[in-house]
Design a protein around this motif. Structure first.
Motif, short mmCIF file in Angstrom:
data_model
loop_
_atom_site.label_atom_id
_atom_site.label_comp_id
_atom_site.label_asym_id
_atom_site.label_seq_id
_atom_site.Cartn_x
_atom_site.Cartn_y
_atom_site.Cartn_z
N LEU A 1 5.36 10.80 12.66
CA LEU A 1 4.85 10.43 13.97
C LEU A 1 3.33 10.50 13.96
O LEU A 1 2.74 11.36 13.31
N ASN A 2 2.70 9.59 14.74
CA ASN A 2 1.28 9.76 15.01
C ASN A 2 1.13 10.89 16.00
O ASN A 2 1.86 10.99 16.96
N GLU B 1 7.48 22.81 5.70
CA GLU B 1 8.10 24.11 5.54
C GLU B 1 8.42 24.77 6.87
O GLU B 1 9.37 25.57 6.94
N ILE B 2 7.65 24.50 7.92
CA ILE B 2 7.94 25.11 9.22
C ILE B 2 9.31 24.66 9.72
O ILE B 2 10.12 25.47 10.18
N ASP B 3 9.59 23.37 9.62
CA ASP B 3 10.89 22.82 9.99
C ASP B 3 11.32 21.85 8.90
O ASP B 3 11.05 20.65 8.98
N PRO B 4 11.98 22.32 7.84
CA PRO B 4 12.34 21.45 6.72
C PRO B 4 13.26 20.30 7.10
O PRO B 4 13.37 19.33 6.34
N THR B 5 13.92 20.38 8.26
CA THR B 5 14.86 19.32 8.63
C THR B 5 14.15 18.00 8.92
O THR B 5 14.78 16.95 8.94
N ILE B 6 12.81 18.04 9.15
CA ILE B 6 12.11 16.78 9.43
C ILE B 6 11.73 16.03 8.17
O ILE B 6 11.32 14.88 8.23
N ASN B 7 11.88 16.67 6.99
CA ASN B 7 11.58 15.97 5.74
C ASN B 7 12.51 14.78 5.58
O ASN B 7 13.72 14.87 5.75
N PHE C 1 0.83 -1.20 0.00
CA PHE C 1 0.00 0.00 0.00
C PHE C 1 0.87 1.25 0.00
O PHE C 1 2.04 1.22 0.38
N ASP C 2 0.25 2.34 -0.42
CA ASP C 2 0.91 3.65 -0.47
C ASP C 2 -0.12 4.69 -0.08
O ASP C 2 -1.14 4.86 -0.77
N ILE C 3 0.10 5.40 1.03
CA ILE C 3 -0.85 6.37 1.57
C ILE C 3 -0.15 7.71 1.73
O ILE C 3 0.96 7.78 2.27
N THR C 4 -0.80 8.77 1.29
CA THR C 4 -0.32 10.13 1.50
C THR C 4 -1.37 10.89 2.29
O THR C 4 -2.52 10.98 1.87
N ARG C 5 -0.96 11.42 3.45
CA ARG C 5 -1.89 12.13 4.33
C ARG C 5 -1.36 13.52 4.63
O ARG C 5 -0.17 13.68 4.94
N PRO C 6 -2.20 14.55 4.58
CA PRO C 6 -1.76 15.89 4.99
C PRO C 6 -1.44 15.89 6.48
O PRO C 6 -2.07 15.18 7.27
N GLN C 7 -0.47 16.70 6.87
CA GLN C 7 -0.03 16.77 8.26
C GLN C 7 -0.13 18.21 8.77
O GLN C 7 -0.06 19.17 8.00
N SER C 8 -0.26 18.33 10.08
CA SER C 8 -0.24 19.64 10.71
C SER C 8 1.00 19.77 11.58
O SER C 8 1.58 18.77 12.01
N ALA C 9 1.40 21.00 11.84
CA ALA C 9 2.56 21.27 12.68
C ALA C 9 2.37 22.63 13.34
O ALA C 9 1.48 23.40 12.97
N ILE D 1 -1.57 23.48 8.61
CA ILE D 1 -1.22 22.37 7.72
C ILE D 1 0.21 22.58 7.22
O ILE D 1 0.59 23.68 6.82
N ASP D 2 0.99 21.51 7.23
CA ASP D 2 2.41 21.64 6.87
C ASP D 2 2.90 20.32 6.26
O ASP D 2 3.40 19.44 6.95
N GLY D 3 2.75 20.19 4.93
CA GLY D 3 3.28 19.03 4.25
C GLY D 3 2.43 17.79 4.43
O GLY D 3 1.26 17.85 4.80
N GLN D 4 3.07 16.64 4.18
CA GLN D 4 2.36 15.36 4.23
C GLN D 4 3.19 14.31 4.96
O GLN D 4 4.39 14.48 5.17
#
Length: 499
Positions: free
Chosen positions: A495-496, A484-490, A425-433, A447-450
């Protein structure tokens, strides 16, 4: 997710994953949990008389009653009654409490083609909360003693969860094998949300404990939170043959609302410092200091689906759901420049209107009588809310409704004695930060990335006579992307988030 679900009157728990979860309602592709209530017996002469008792999980003990049967001139009325009481004293220290449940499910066979079903349950639970551990500075904590409640104080008070949940549905068989169903479901929740709350400021954004295991301790209380949830749905479904194909079609309309009505002010007060090693004492401070946020959500959904059976042992599932929504929020108090807050309903109102259409498509091929391959694609709706904490500029407000996407490919086999399945499976979910100021004490949730989840699931089982065994394993690669808020986490593990 705002209450404690009792299991005593549940027959089973179903997990709708992948496209099946999307078809069940507005959700993320990850799936939905369905609690199936125990129903009255179907046979006219069947009765259920059961009493159970248990002792375990520390020193917890419980007793339960399960009664069922049918009555009336033609046994057209059926009932199922469950009651339970439990003293809670689990292996985690200082988390004692109790719970109770009363539940009744009934049905009425009005005519051979008409049936009315309804159920209602009333539950209450009181128990002291357990605070989780955190990072110690920049390090993970050593293996912890899972029996310790690290924040319990002499003044700590239990959280209280009261809930009444019920539903009623009418089913009418129509000509040609079609079925019309109309149902209503409602829930009324009352919560006293309380915790001796450890909140560390060992990091730049107060997201961890101090390196030595210390933390700030808060007296957190939000009493008499009330939540009202209602949904009404009408659906028609049936089968028809068009040429050499068979169509199983359904169409439904649902109206949903959720009203969160919280007290004007909550207590969130620093009362001292504690440590994961224990042995500290603080004094309570239940002063009501910070505003709560009321929320209202309304949505109307139109759903269409069709399962097409082809003569080539191929089945196609296709459908869509169109949702129109309105989400509102307002603070229950107004605060001055020194953050002294006074009750004032309707402060800082916000409102969001929108619509979203989410399709799904799946294809399966019967390779042999026992072996089937399938592929699916679907979109879901991700709904998020900012935590109701005073450190947020948009506390309690709804975040934009965004889409998630899932692709799935699998093969499965089932015989009289064996079964196995493999799925990728392959899932893409929007994330918040959280975008915070330099001190980390004022943040905005946005909202900040996926999060990109890819994985492989393997499962298998065997049945021999009265014995059955199953085993499963999963490999999941979850990565953050486009932050974009913290690009180093890309590229790092996603995390849940549960707040």
């Amino acid at each position: 997710a705002e209450t404690m679900i009792s299991m005593d009157n549940k027959e089973r728990i179903e997990l709708f994953k992948g496209t099946s979860g999307i078809q069940a309602g507005t959700s993320a592709p990850g799936g939905l949990v369905n609690y199936v209530v125990k129903r009255p017996p179907s046979a006219k002469d069947e009765t259920i008389r059961s009493v159970s008792a248990s002792y375990g999980s520390g020193k917890s003990s419980s007793i339960g009653l399960d009664l069922g049967g049918r009555f009336g001139q033609d046994q057209e009325l059926g009932y199922r009654f469950n009651a339970a009481y439990e003293d809670l004293n689990p292996t985690i220290q200082n988390t004692e409490g109790h719970r109770r449940l009363f539940a009744l499910a009934m049905d009425w066979r009005i005519t051979p083609d008409s049936k009315l079903e309804w159920e209602i349950e009333r539950s209450e639970r009181q128990q002291f909360g357990v605070n989780g551990y955190s990072l110690l500075g920049d390090a993970l904590p050593a293996p912890v003693d899972g029996t310790r409640n690290i924040t319990r104080q002499a003044w700590s008070v239990p959280g209280v969860f009261n809930g009444t949940t019920g539903s009623i549905r009418f089913k009418q068989n129509l000509e040609g094998g079609w079925l019309w169903t109309t149902q209503y479901g409602g829930q009324r929740l009352r919560t006293d949300d309380r915790l001796s709350f450890a909140f560390g400021c060992g990091g730049a954004n107060c997201d961890r404990y101090y390196a030595d295991g210390g933390f700030d301790l808060y007296d957190w209380r939000s009493d008499n939170e009330r939540r009202k949830i209602d949904a009404v749905k009408t659906e028609i479904s049936g089968s028809s043959a068009w040429g050499n194909t068979k169509h199983d079609f359904s169409a439904s309309v649902m109206r949903f609302r959720q009203l969160d009505r919280l007290p004007p002010l909550q207590a969130y007060n620093l009362v001292g410092e504690g440590t994961t090693s224990g042995g500290f004492t603080t004094v309570s401070d239940p002063t009501l200091t910070y505003p709560n946020v009321n929320r209202s959500e309304y949505s109307t959904e139109l759903a269409l689906s069709d399962r097409i059976t082809l003569p080539t042992a191929t089945t196609v599932w296709m459908g869509m759901r169109h949702t129109r929504y309105n989400r509102q929020s307002s603070e229950n108090a107004i605060c001055d420049e020194n953050y002294v807050c006074t009750p004032a309903a309707g402060t800082n109102p916000t409102a969001t209107n929108g619509q979203v259409t989410t399709p799904w498509l799946a294809v399966s091929q019967q390779l042999t009588p026992e072996l089937q391959a399938y592929a699916s694609y679907g979109q879901g709706v991700e709904l998020g809310v900012t935590p109701n904490k005073p450190s947020y500029t948009n506390a309690g407000q709804a975040l934009p409704a965004l889409r998630s996407k899932q692709y799935e490919l699998g093969i499965k086999s089932q015989t009289a004695t064996t079964r196995w399945q493999a799925t990728v499976f392959d899932i893409t979910r929007p994330q918040s930060a959280d975008a915070c100021n330099a001190e980390g004490d004022v943040c905005t949730r946005q909202i900040d990335g996926q999060a990109h989840h890819r994985g492989l699931e393997l499962s298998g089982g065997m049945t021999q006579g009265q014995w059955s065994g199953d085993v499963s394993a999963a490999w999941i690669d979850a990565k953050r992307q486009n932050a974009e808020i913290d690009p180093t986490i890309n590229g790092q593990t996603a995390l849940n988030r549960s707040e």
